[in-house]
Design an enzyme around this catalytic site. Structure first.
Site, PDB file in Angstrom:
ATOM      1  N   LYS A 179      43.463 126.478  75.977  1.00 36.15           N
ATOM      2  CA  LYS A 179      43.485 125.933  77.258  1.00 36.15           C
ATOM      3  C   LYS A 179      44.471 127.086  77.623  1.00 36.15           C
ATOM      4  O   LYS A 179      45.368 127.159  78.934  1.00 36.15           O
ATOM      5  CB  LYS A 179      44.877 124.733  77.385  1.00 36.15           C
ATOM      6  CG  LYS A 179      42.872 123.902  76.842  1.00 36.15           C
ATOM      7  CD  LYS A 179      43.664 122.454  77.315  1.00 36.15           C
ATOM      8  CE  LYS A 179      42.603 121.260  77.506  1.00 36.15           C
ATOM      9  NZ  LYS A 179      42.620 119.644  77.420  1.00 36.15           N
ATOM     10  N   LYS A 232      27.106 122.319  76.061  1.00 39.67           N
ATOM     11  CA  LYS A 232      27.445 120.690  76.404  1.00 39.67           C
ATOM     12  C   LYS A 232      27.636 120.626  78.264  1.00 39.67           C
ATOM     13  O   LYS A 232      27.787 121.416  78.379  1.00 39.67           O
ATOM     14  CB  LYS A 232      28.071 119.562  75.163  1.00 39.67           C
ATOM     15  CG  LYS A 232      27.862 119.801  73.637  1.00 39.67           C
ATOM     16  CD  LYS A 232      28.547 119.289  73.457  1.00 39.67           C
ATOM     17  CE  LYS A 232      28.424 118.552  72.201  1.00 39.67           C
ATOM     18  NZ  LYS A 232      29.406 117.393  71.730  1.00 39.67           N
ATOM     19  N   LYS A 288      32.608 117.456  82.208  1.00 41.15           N
ATOM     20  CA  LYS A 288      33.219 116.959  82.619  1.00 41.15           C
ATOM     21  C   LYS A 288      33.929 118.183  83.974  1.00 41.15           C
ATOM     22  O   LYS A 288      34.349 117.471  85.155  1.00 41.15           O
ATOM     23  CB  LYS A 288      34.019 115.799  82.350  1.00 41.15           C
ATOM     24  CG  LYS A 288      33.923 114.245  81.446  1.00 41.15           C
ATOM     25  CD  LYS A 288      35.451 114.206  80.782  1.00 41.15           C
ATOM     26  CE  LYS A 288      36.108 113.315  82.214  1.00 41.15           C
ATOM     27  NZ  LYS A 288      36.715 112.699  81.836  1.00 41.15           N
TER      28      LYS A 288
END
Length: 326
Positions: A111, A192, A195
């Protein structure tokens, strides 16, 4: 009854992969375990947030979780920032964790490479996550293998604290939850559903309109072959549809494949099964949106229940560390 804890951030909406891969297990576990489910809004602010947007996202997530089947009368559903002991214990644990341990955390490395500004909170948030778990004397933390490093850090911190101050904190186990469906992006079936994917056409959101669900699934990427066969590695697109349909109808994807020899009928049936699966979620969510006071009441009750446990843990910690009582 064993106590478990799983949290979720109010960032991004909840999608079909979250439901079939995790939330279904949460809903089942609440009847067999003492279940704590914080909405971890303090974790969300490790990156800048719009204040009104965060408030709305937190309330909306609580309503989605309840619509998906979490019952505040059965489990403890609450907002992390409503229980001040989270940040109190996090500071104590930051003084127990090592700088080198935090620097080695994979998610921080990933991140922090995404932007120019890296907050100190992004660096220390694994310790806040440890506090989330240790505050509630959780016996087990049912999360995927991608969270293994964080649970190992939590265990290391708890064991180090106990070595210094006595048997104060419960050392949790990492529990791999029962295998849920591994739902992949409909347009990029090798990754995947996410979100953070916004309005991407490969993601089915729990609150999507039925026609949107049908359109997304009917446009799902498959391949140029004609045989319908479940093979995640060689046939990721069609395998993803088989897994979704199997999870929605409580069947193994290999068995579902035997019913089809063309992609069109498979996509149609998959779309209709998902529409039917999500219909009660959408109905219950609409009821909760019409009466936000019910959600607020449930979250207050959850915070009160969580606060009682958290306060007892912090009292033990303060006594053990030698803090002067007020």
């Amino acid at each position: 009854m064993q106590r478990i804890l799983s949290g979720i951030q109010p960032s991004g909406d909840v999608h079909l992969g979250n439901l079939l891969g995790a939330l279904r297990n949460w809903v089942a576990d609440q009847h067999t375990h003492e279940s704590f489910h914080p909405i971890v809004d303090l974790h969300a602010v490790t990156v800048p947030q719009d204040p009104e947007g965060l408030r709305e996202a937190t309330l909306r997530l609580a309503q989605v979780l309840m619509a998906a089947g979490l019952d505040p009368e059965v489990c403890v559903l609450f907002v992390q920032s409503h229980v001040p002991e989270h940040t109190q214990l996090a500071w104590v644990l930051e003084c127990t964790a090592g700088f080198g341990e935090l620097r080695r955390m994979h998610q921080f490395k990933d991140k922090s490479a995404e932007g120019d500004f890296v907050s100190a909170g992004l660096f220390t948030y694994p310790v806040l996550q440890a506090a989330d778990i240790l505050l509630y004397d959780a016996d087990a933390v049912p999360v995927g293998d991608d969270q293994r490093q964080h649970i190992e850090l939590t265990r290391d911190i708890a064991q180090r604290f106990n070595a210094r101050y006595g048997d104060v904190l419960v050392v949790p186990e990492h529990r791999i939850p029962p295998a849920g469906a591994r739902v992949m992006d409909l347009q990029e079936p090798t990754r995947k559903m996410s979100k953070s994917s916004g309005d991407a056409p490969g993601t089915v959101w729990l609150l999507d309109e039925p026609d949107d669900i049908r359109r997304k699934i009917r446009r799902a990427v498959t391949d140029s072959l004609s045989e319908v066969r479940f093979d995640r590695d060689a046939r990721p697109g069609v395998s993803n549809l088989l897994e979704i349909l199997g999870a929605a109808t409580q069947r193994a994807p290999q068995s579902v494949a035997d019913d089809y020899d063309r992609y069109g009928p498979l996509k149609n049936d998959c779309a209709e099964a998902v529409v039917e699966l999500l219909a009660p979620v959408r109905r219950r969510f609409a009821e909760l949106r019409a009466d936000p006071a019910e959600t607020q009441r449930a979250l207050r009750a959850g915070a009160e229940a969580a606060g009682e446990v958290a306060a007892a843990t912090m009292a033990r910690v303060r006594r053990a560390m030698g803090f002067l009582p007020p």
